[in-house]
Design a protein around this motif. Structure first.
Motif, mmCIF file in Angstrom:
data_model
loop_
_atom_site.group_PDB
_atom_site.id
_atom_site.type_symbol
_atom_site.label_atom_id
_atom_site.label_comp_id
_atom_site.label_asym_id
_atom_site.label_seq_id
_atom_site.Cartn_x
_atom_site.Cartn_y
_atom_site.Cartn_z
ATOM 1 N N GLU A 196 0.845 -1.190 0.000
ATOM 2 C CA GLU A 196 0.000 0.000 0.000
ATOM 3 C C GLU A 196 0.879 1.238 0.000
ATOM 4 O O GLU A 196 2.008 1.217 0.510
ATOM 5 C CB GLU A 196 -0.942 -0.002 1.206
ATOM 6 N N VAL A 197 0.362 2.308 -0.564
ATOM 7 C CA VAL A 197 1.127 3.551 -0.709
ATOM 8 C C VAL A 197 0.569 4.598 0.235
ATOM 9 O O VAL A 197 -0.639 4.848 0.265
ATOM 10 C CB VAL A 197 1.073 4.078 -2.158
ATOM 11 N N GLN A 198 1.466 5.212 0.992
ATOM 12 C CA GLN A 198 1.102 6.301 1.903
ATOM 13 C C GLN A 198 1.635 7.607 1.326
ATOM 14 O O GLN A 198 2.778 7.684 0.879
ATOM 15 C CB GLN A 198 1.700 6.054 3.291
ATOM 16 N N VAL A 199 0.785 8.627 1.330
ATOM 17 C CA VAL A 199 1.158 9.935 0.798
ATOM 18 C C VAL A 199 1.296 10.921 1.945
ATOM 19 O O VAL A 199 0.360 11.114 2.729
ATOM 20 C CB VAL A 199 0.100 10.448 -0.209
ATOM 21 N N LEU A 200 2.472 11.538 2.054
ATOM 22 C CA LEU A 200 2.731 12.541 3.083
ATOM 23 C C LEU A 200 3.128 13.834 2.379
ATOM 24 O O LEU A 200 4.143 13.880 1.682
ATOM 25 C CB LEU A 200 3.858 12.079 4.016
ATOM 26 N N ALA A 201 2.331 14.872 2.547
ATOM 27 C CA ALA A 201 2.587 16.124 1.829
ATOM 28 C C ALA A 201 2.561 17.298 2.794
ATOM 29 O O ALA A 201 1.606 17.478 3.557
ATOM 30 C CB ALA A 201 1.561 16.324 0.721
ATOM 31 N N THR A 202 3.630 18.103 2.772
ATOM 32 C CA THR A 202 3.695 19.358 3.505
ATOM 33 C C THR A 202 4.060 20.448 2.516
ATOM 34 O O THR A 202 4.251 20.196 1.321
ATOM 35 C CB THR A 202 4.743 19.296 4.628
ATOM 36 N N SER A 203 4.184 21.661 2.998
ATOM 37 C CA SER A 203 4.560 22.767 2.112
ATOM 38 C C SER A 203 6.019 22.666 1.672
ATOM 39 O O SER A 203 6.427 23.338 0.724
ATOM 40 C CB SER A 203 4.329 24.112 2.821
ATOM 41 N N GLU A 204 6.814 21.818 2.345
ATOM 42 C CA GLU A 204 8.247 21.729 2.055
ATOM 43 C C GLU A 204 8.651 20.427 1.371
ATOM 44 O O GLU A 204 9.698 20.371 0.718
ATOM 45 C CB GLU A 204 9.060 21.894 3.342
ATOM 46 N N GLU A 205 7.846 19.357 1.534
ATOM 47 C CA GLU A 205 8.253 18.062 0.999
ATOM 48 C C GLU A 205 7.044 17.186 0.732
ATOM 49 O O GLU A 205 6.067 17.221 1.475
ATOM 50 C CB GLU A 205 9.185 17.361 1.994
ATOM 51 N N VAL A 206 7.129 16.416 -0.351
ATOM 52 C CA VAL A 206 6.120 15.399 -0.638
ATOM 53 C C VAL A 206 6.839 14.050 -0.622
ATOM 54 O O VAL A 206 7.881 13.873 -1.270
ATOM 55 C CB VAL A 206 5.461 15.608 -2.013
#
Length: 215
Positions: A196-206
């Motif tokens: 499974e794929v987890q997506v973590l996104a912030t204003s500085e890094e994806v």
């Protein structure tokens, strides 16, 4: 949120459209360059055309080699792919004077769908840094415990809003087009590997992380 269930013919057609979209631009540039060579006698313009043809041919070749591994069969059923070959095609597509590409992985033969998953995650991540930046790819573990991480930083960093849902096989509209087929396909590949794929996104890094499904 609607669960997508594409017919195999629709999936194939949309993937073909995506590949053609990626390749048509450099191929068109080659045609334009050849037309200049045929019609323009100015040496400066001819040298410009030759440079355009050389660069576009390299780009087209890099995109086709990448698509062959990321979307194609790349061998018979159950085949494994050298992660060194995967790094080579990913570097050829992504690394340029605007993007620093870092690949950390032991060189080994890995089941082809796990390699395809890594390459497709790279493609999703590259779309998040349209003006370039840094991409860090890490593949670790072996056998059933392979884990993949692709992280990007850069100016104008942005993850398209539909990506996370399409990775899980869902769509708000209940449909998907050629622009969204690649993340949907990536989710299919992940599930075929029992990952499974987890997506973590912030204003500085994806960051996109693929790991075995929890028991």
């Amino acid at each position: 949120m609607n669960v997508l269930a594409l017919e195999s013919l629709d999936l194939a057609a949309l993937l073909c459209s995506r590949v053609c979209h990626d390749v048509i631009s450099p191929v068109g540039a080659i045609v334009n360059g050849l037309e200049v060579l045929e019609e323009d006698k100015d040496e400066g313009m001819r040298e410009f055309a030759m440079d355009l043809i050389r660069k576009s041919a390299r780009t087209a070749s890099a995109r086709l080699q990448f698509c062959r591994l990321a979307f194609g069969a790349a061998g018979s059923a159950g085949a494994s792919i050298d992660t060194g070959d995967a790094e080579k095609v990913a570097r050829g597509l992504i690394a340029d004077d605007r993007t620093q590409f870092n690949w950390t992985s032991p060189r080994a033969f890995m089941p082809k769908n796990k390699v395809k998953l890594a390459l497709n995650l790279c493609l999703i991540a590259s779309a998040c840094i349209p003006r370039g930046g840094v991409m860090n790819v890490v593949i670790e573990g072996e056998g059933a415990d392979v884990r993949i991480s692709v992280a990007v930083k850069g100016p104008n960093l942005k993850l398209a809003s539909h990506v996370a849902d399409l990775l899980e096989g869902r769509s708000e509209s209940g449909t998907v087009d050629a622009h969204g087929i690649q993340p949907y396909f990536t989710g299919l590949v992940a599930r075929s590997c029992d990952m499974e794929v987890q997506v973590l996104a912030t204003s500085e890094e994806v960051t996109l992380k693929a790991a075995p499904k929890a028991a």
